[in-house]
Scaffold this motif. Sequence first.
Motif, mmCIF file in Angstrom:
data_model
loop_
_atom_site.group_PDB
_atom_site.id
_atom_site.type_symbol
_atom_site.label_atom_id
_atom_site.label_comp_id
_atom_site.label_asym_id
_atom_site.label_seq_id
_atom_site.Cartn_x
_atom_site.Cartn_y
_atom_site.Cartn_z
ATOM 1 N N ARG A 61 10.121 -5.760 -8.386
ATOM 2 C CA ARG A 61 9.497 -5.621 -7.071
ATOM 3 C C ARG A 61 9.275 -6.983 -6.416
ATOM 4 N N LYS A 74 4.103 13.011 -0.747
ATOM 5 C CA LYS A 74 3.487 11.745 -1.149
ATOM 6 C C LYS A 74 4.547 10.682 -1.397
ATOM 7 N N SER A 75 5.626 11.090 -2.001
ATOM 8 C CA SER A 75 6.708 10.155 -2.284
ATOM 9 C C SER A 75 7.312 9.597 -0.998
ATOM 10 N N ILE A 83 11.439 4.601 -8.259
ATOM 11 C CA ILE A 83 10.073 4.899 -8.678
ATOM 12 C C ILE A 83 10.146 5.840 -9.880
ATOM 13 N N LYS A 89 14.526 2.182 -3.482
ATOM 14 C CA LYS A 89 13.360 2.007 -4.339
ATOM 15 C C LYS A 89 13.478 2.954 -5.512
ATOM 16 N N ARG A 113 4.218 13.384 -8.669
ATOM 17 C CA ARG A 113 4.017 13.197 -7.232
ATOM 18 C C ARG A 113 4.667 14.340 -6.481
ATOM 19 N N LEU A 130 5.862 9.461 2.005
ATOM 20 C CA LEU A 130 4.868 8.608 2.657
ATOM 21 C C LEU A 130 4.737 7.260 1.962
ATOM 22 N N GLU A 131 4.786 7.270 0.635
ATOM 23 C CA GLU A 131 4.695 6.016 -0.118
ATOM 24 C C GLU A 131 5.899 5.111 0.164
ATOM 25 N N LYS A 132 7.085 5.699 0.190
ATOM 26 C CA LYS A 132 8.289 4.916 0.482
ATOM 27 C C LYS A 132 8.238 4.341 1.892
ATOM 28 N N GLU A 133 7.780 5.144 2.846
ATOM 29 C CA GLU A 133 7.686 4.673 4.229
ATOM 30 C C GLU A 133 6.653 3.559 4.347
ATOM 31 N N SER A 134 5.518 3.709 3.685
ATOM 32 C CA SER A 134 4.492 2.667 3.708
ATOM 33 C C SER A 134 5.015 1.375 3.097
ATOM 34 N N LEU A 135 5.723 1.503 1.993
ATOM 35 C CA LEU A 135 6.284 0.314 1.348
ATOM 36 C C LEU A 135 7.346 -0.333 2.231
#
Length: 169
Positions: free
Chosen positions: A18, A94-95, A85, A83, A90, A97-102
């Motif tokens: 990362r 959630k997955s 993960i 990515k 999950r 949203l997490e990818k978009e946030s990252l």
Amino acid sequence: MKVQLEDIYKMYINDLYRYLYSLSKDHYMAEDLVQEAYYRAFIALEEDEIVNIKAWLFKVAYHAFIDYQRKSKRVHIESQMEKHIVPNQRTPEKSVLEKESLRLLFEDLGVLKEMEKHAVVLCDLHGLPYQEAAKILGLNLNTFKSHLFRGRKKLLALVKERMSRDEGQ
């Protein structure tokens, strides 16, 4: 020695990937640089006794990135982010949203100056203490803290700006 290196590899592979991905913005380059960092670690661990292995590995990874950057004289920035993960129960929502946030975080980090970006990534994403992160980057502690403060301030402003734009839509 070999068993210890394998344990170290398993323990820090994701963190190093990362970190190197955040620097290079290239999945394949990050993978190559992780392997280069562990190769260098294998050679050095036979000769030296390392006290704080995580900070030392990040320093080795940082220098592997710098060496690559010097050789190529440019950094390729990919528009698409991959990515990997490890799923841990999950939901798909959630997955996503997490990818978009990252993705947005990496986009915002790309706006920062190099040292500010390195400081934020090492301390805030990887949890390294200030002294260790400063040592990795070859900076004195006060200079490092200045870069970290400015990077955090700019990052916060970018996030607030995005949030206000999103609320307006």
